[in-house]
Motif scaffolding. Structure first.
Motif, PDB file in Angstrom:
ATOM      1  N   VAL A 116       0.711  -2.607   8.749  1.00 28.79           N
ATOM      2  CA  VAL A 116       0.337  -1.553   7.802  1.00 28.79           C
ATOM      3  C   VAL A 116      -0.378  -2.120   6.578  1.00 28.79           C
ATOM      4  CG1 VAL A 116       1.153   0.347   6.371  1.00 28.79           C
ATOM      5  CG2 VAL A 116       2.254  -0.097   8.573  1.00 28.79           C
ATOM      6  N   ALA A 117       0.295  -3.027   5.849  1.00 31.48           N
ATOM      7  CA  ALA A 117      -0.235  -3.490   4.566  1.00 31.48           C
ATOM      8  C   ALA A 117      -1.633  -4.088   4.694  1.00 31.48           C
ATOM      9  CB  ALA A 117       0.722  -4.499   3.939  1.00 31.48           C
ATOM     10  N   ARG A 118      -1.878  -4.809   5.767  1.00 34.43           N
ATOM     11  CA  ARG A 118      -3.180  -5.468   5.926  1.00 34.43           C
ATOM     12  C   ARG A 118      -4.329  -4.494   6.170  1.00 34.43           C
ATOM     13  NH1 ARG A 118      -1.938 -10.985   9.422  1.00 34.43           N
ATOM     14  NH2 ARG A 118      -0.837 -12.073   7.755  1.00 34.43           N
ATOM     15  N   ARG A 119      -4.019  -3.246   6.481  1.00 36.07           N
ATOM     16  CA  ARG A 119      -5.061  -2.267   6.768  1.00 36.07           C
ATOM     17  C   ARG A 119      -5.230  -1.248   5.644  1.00 36.07           C
ATOM     18  NH1 ARG A 119      -3.473   1.128  10.531  1.00 36.07           N
ATOM     19  NH2 ARG A 119      -5.608   1.832  10.862  1.00 36.07           N
ATOM     20  N   LEU A 120      -4.503  -1.396   4.556  1.00 33.48           N
ATOM     21  CA  LEU A 120      -4.491  -0.357   3.534  1.00 33.48           C
ATOM     22  C   LEU A 120      -5.810  -0.219   2.780  1.00 33.48           C
ATOM     23  CD1 LEU A 120      -0.920  -0.512   1.985  1.00 33.48           C
ATOM     24  CD2 LEU A 120      -1.867   1.113   3.624  1.00 33.48           C
ATOM     25  N   GLY A 121      -6.621  -1.255   2.761  1.00 33.02           N
ATOM     26  CA  GLY A 121      -7.909  -1.139   2.098  1.00 33.02           C
ATOM     27  C   GLY A 121      -8.756  -0.040   2.718  1.00 33.02           C
ATOM     28  N   GLU A 122      -8.683   0.062   4.028  1.00 27.71           N
ATOM     29  CA  GLU A 122      -9.422   1.100   4.759  1.00 27.71           C
ATOM     30  C   GLU A 122      -8.955   2.498   4.338  1.00 27.71           C
ATOM     31  OE1 GLU A 122      -9.556   2.667   9.409  1.00 27.71           O
ATOM     32  OE2 GLU A 122      -8.875   0.626   8.954  1.00 27.71           O
ATOM     33  N   LEU A 123      -7.643   2.676   4.232  1.00 25.69           N
ATOM     34  CA  LEU A 123      -7.106   3.979   3.839  1.00 25.69           C
ATOM     35  C   LEU A 123      -7.462   4.305   2.395  1.00 25.69           C
ATOM     36  CD1 LEU A 123      -5.340   6.423   4.625  1.00 25.69           C
ATOM     37  CD2 LEU A 123      -3.350   5.141   3.824  1.00 25.69           C
ATOM     38  N   ARG A 124      -7.407   3.320   1.520  1.00 29.42           N
ATOM     39  CA  ARG A 124      -7.722   3.534   0.109  1.00 29.42           C
ATOM     40  C   ARG A 124      -9.189   3.898  -0.095  1.00 29.42           C
ATOM     41  NH1 ARG A 124      -5.708   4.747  -3.812  1.00 29.42           N
ATOM     42  NH2 ARG A 124      -6.638   3.219  -5.189  1.00 29.42           N
ATOM     43  N   GLU A 125     -10.063   3.366   0.739  1.00 28.22           N
ATOM     44  CA  GLU A 125     -11.468   3.727   0.646  1.00 28.22           C
ATOM     45  C   GLU A 125     -11.686   5.197   1.000  1.00 28.22           C
ATOM     46  OE1 GLU A 125     -13.913   1.158   2.943  1.00 28.22           O
ATOM     47  OE2 GLU A 125     -13.536  -0.617   1.693  1.00 28.22           O
ATOM     48  N   ARG A 126     -10.937   5.666   1.972  1.00 26.02           N
ATOM     49  CA  ARG A 126     -11.065   7.071   2.385  1.00 26.02           C
ATOM     50  C   ARG A 126     -10.457   8.013   1.348  1.00 26.02           C
ATOM     51  NH1 ARG A 126      -8.493   6.927   8.425  1.00 26.02           N
ATOM     52  NH2 ARG A 126      -9.607   5.115   9.256  1.00 26.02           N
ATOM     53  N   HIS A 127      -9.327   7.609   0.760  1.00 22.98           N
ATOM     54  CA  HIS A 127      -8.581   8.509  -0.128  1.00 22.98           C
ATOM     55  C   HIS A 127      -8.143   7.746  -1.384  1.00 22.98           C
ATOM     56  CE1 HIS A 127      -8.503  11.291   3.233  1.00 22.98           C
ATOM     57  NE2 HIS A 127      -8.022  10.325   3.995  1.00 22.98           N
ATOM     58  N   PRO A 128      -9.029   7.599  -2.344  1.00 23.50           N
ATOM     59  CA  PRO A 128      -8.750   6.772  -3.531  1.00 23.50           C
ATOM     60  C   PRO A 128      -7.654   7.317  -4.441  1.00 23.50           C
ATOM     61  CG  PRO A 128     -10.837   7.940  -3.760  1.00 23.50           C
ATOM     62  CD  PRO A 128     -10.411   8.124  -2.341  1.00 23.50           C
ATOM     63  N   PHE A 129      -7.292   8.599  -4.297  1.00 25.15           N
ATOM     64  CA  PHE A 129      -6.250   9.178  -5.146  1.00 25.15           C
ATOM     65  C   PHE A 129      -4.865   9.119  -4.493  1.00 25.15           C
ATOM     66  CE2 PHE A 129     -10.175  11.367  -6.432  1.00 25.15           C
ATOM     67  CZ  PHE A 129     -10.198  11.014  -7.773  1.00 25.15           C
ATOM     68  N   LEU A 130      -4.812   8.563  -3.291  1.00 28.75           N
ATOM     69  CA  LEU A 130      -3.548   8.435  -2.567  1.00 28.75           C
ATOM     70  C   LEU A 130      -2.863   7.126  -2.942  1.00 28.75           C
ATOM     71  CD1 LEU A 130      -1.750   9.646  -0.270  1.00 28.75           C
ATOM     72  CD2 LEU A 130      -3.066   8.223   1.316  1.00 28.75           C
ATOM     73  N   ARG A 131      -1.562   7.192  -3.210  1.00 31.33           N
ATOM     74  CA  ARG A 131      -0.777   5.985  -3.511  1.00 31.33           C
ATOM     75  C   ARG A 131       0.287   5.799  -2.432  1.00 31.33           C
ATOM     76  NH1 ARG A 131      -0.240   8.892  -8.066  1.00 31.33           N
ATOM     77  NH2 ARG A 131       2.027   8.936  -7.852  1.00 31.33           N
ATOM     78  N   LEU A 132       0.396   4.577  -1.948  1.00 32.85           N
ATOM     79  CA  LEU A 132       1.395   4.253  -0.924  1.00 32.85           C
ATOM     80  C   LEU A 132       2.505   3.412  -1.530  1.00 32.85           C
ATOM     81  CD1 LEU A 132       1.398   4.912   2.212  1.00 32.85           C
ATOM     82  CD2 LEU A 132      -0.762   5.313   1.027  1.00 32.85           C
ATOM     83  N   ARG A 133       3.727   3.845  -1.343  1.00 36.49           N
ATOM     84  CA  ARG A 133       4.896   3.042  -1.724  1.00 36.49           C
ATOM     85  C   ARG A 133       5.510   2.511  -0.438  1.00 36.49           C
ATOM     86  NH1 ARG A 133      10.524   4.713  -2.612  1.00 36.49           N
ATOM     87  NH2 ARG A 133      11.614   2.982  -3.625  1.00 36.49           N
ATOM     88  N   LEU A 134       5.443   1.202  -0.237  1.00 39.25           N
ATOM     89  CA  LEU A 134       5.922   0.579   0.991  1.00 39.25           C
ATOM     90  C   LEU A 134       7.314  -0.003   0.769  1.00 39.25           C
ATOM     91  CD1 LEU A 134       2.674  -1.300   2.072  1.00 39.25           C
ATOM     92  CD2 LEU A 134       3.349   1.059   2.553  1.00 39.25           C
ATOM     93  N   VAL A 135       8.265   0.418   1.594  1.00 40.74           N
ATOM     94  CA  VAL A 135       9.653  -0.026   1.468  1.00 40.74           C
ATOM     95  C   VAL A 135      10.036  -0.788   2.733  1.00 40.74           C
ATOM     96  CG1 VAL A 135      12.057   0.674   1.159  1.00 40.74           C
ATOM     97  CG2 VAL A 135      10.224   1.956   0.021  1.00 40.74           C
ATOM     98  N   GLY A 136      10.212  -2.095   2.597  1.00 43.61           N
ATOM     99  CA  GLY A 136      10.679  -2.902   3.718  1.00 43.61           C
ATOM    100  C   GLY A 136      12.159  -2.674   3.913  1.00 43.61           C
ATOM    101  N   ALA A 137      12.516  -1.877   4.907  1.00 39.08           N
ATOM    102  CA  ALA A 137      13.910  -1.467   5.100  1.00 39.08           C
ATOM    103  C   ALA A 137      14.479  -2.063   6.374  1.00 39.08           C
ATOM    104  CB  ALA A 137      14.004   0.063   5.151  1.00 39.08           C
TER     105      ALA A 137
END
Length: 284
Positions: A107-128
């Motif tokens: 997931v984390a390594r691909r987040l740049g792609e998602l951020r480019e599509r949706h710059p107002f989206l924030r992801l909180r990643l919880v390693g559980a």
């Protein structure tokens, strides 16, 4: 009329099983939880707990009130999810929980792609290392190895993830199969499906290294400490070689979210992103 907040404290006590655990989950002192329970009893004119020193046990009335409290808490969370689900713009925070190694690599390594599509989206990643509660809003989306059993949770199967035995090439060159030592989780992870499976298949062989983190186990194997069970994508990161012993461990992979979030644009965008990315991994 009772204080609604006191009911929330009481419900935390019932859910966590002790004053100390309830206080920890709420971020307050345990005396505050005890005081709130007493205030609720006074307002309702009911005895909700039997007090035996430091031990609190629910009375019959306490058990009935806890059922109502759970319903009320679920309704409040449902209202929050309804409000979130009304969002039309893809913006705001989405919390995603998953086992740490998978969250990092898949997931984390691909987040740049998602951020480019949706710059107002924030992801909180919880390693559980355990499944976060979707019903109590501990997470919005969960990737897990067991199907969530909470009510009103939508779960989608992503297939099966295979764990094979791996070791460094140098380690294998120096040993025959009978001398292999193994790397696994420590006692804090005894109930994980990976550890239960490994302990049932060691055939008397011992663990040379233990850790509560799978990536640390992979690093230990890369350093020549033994054989470790990993998914292929993680073994590749550390140049580990598959060991030709035993059968693989197979775990189902689930992607889950609460049904109240079906209409949320931000949740839908993240679900699509995850489904697209995880479909490209070595799931069987």
């Amino acid at each position: 009329m009772f204080d609604w907040d006191s009911l929330r404290y009481f419900n935390a006590f019932v859910r966590e099983g002790s004053l100390t655990s309830a206080a920890r989950s709420l971020g307050v002192e345990h005396a505050t939880v005890a005081r709130r329970i007493s205030a609720l009893e006074a307002a309702l004119n009911m005895k909700l707990v039997d007090r035996r020193g430091r031990l609190y046990e629910l009375t019959e009335d306490g058990l009935r009130v806890s059922e109502y409290a759970t319903l009320m808490e679920s309704a409040s969370f449902a209202l929050e999810r309804f409000v979130d689900g009304e969002e039309s713009r893809v913006e705001g925070e989405v919390t995603l929980s998953a086992p740490p190694a998978y969250l990092g690599t898949l997931v984390a390594r691909r987040l740049g792609e998602l951020r480019e599509r949706h710059p107002f989206l924030r992801l909180r990643l919880v390693g559980a290392k355990s499944t976060a509660s979707l019903a109590r809003k501990e997470t919005d989306i969960a990737i897990t190895f067991s199907r969530p059993e909470e009510q009103s949770v939508v779960a989608k199967s992503l297939g099966t993830l295979c764990f094979f035995p791996y070791a460094s090439e140098a380690y294998l060159d120096k040993r025959v199969a009978a001398d292999y030592e193994f790397i696994g989780y420590d006692r804090s992870m005894d109930q994980s499906p990976q550890q239960r499976w490994l302990m049932g298949n060691l055939d008397g062989r011992r663990l040379s290294v233990t850790s509560n983190d799978l990536r640390i186990q992979a690093l230990a194997a890369a350093g020549g400490a033994g054989v470790v069970y990993l998914p292929e994508f993680l073994a590749k990161e550390y140049d580990l070689v598959r060991v030709d012993i035993d059968r693989p461990l197979e775990l189902p992979v689930w992607l889950a979210f609460h049904e109240d979030l079906r209409g949320s644009a931000k949740i839908r965008v993240v679900l699509d992103f995850l489904t697209e990315g995880l479909a490209k991994t070595q799931f069987m």
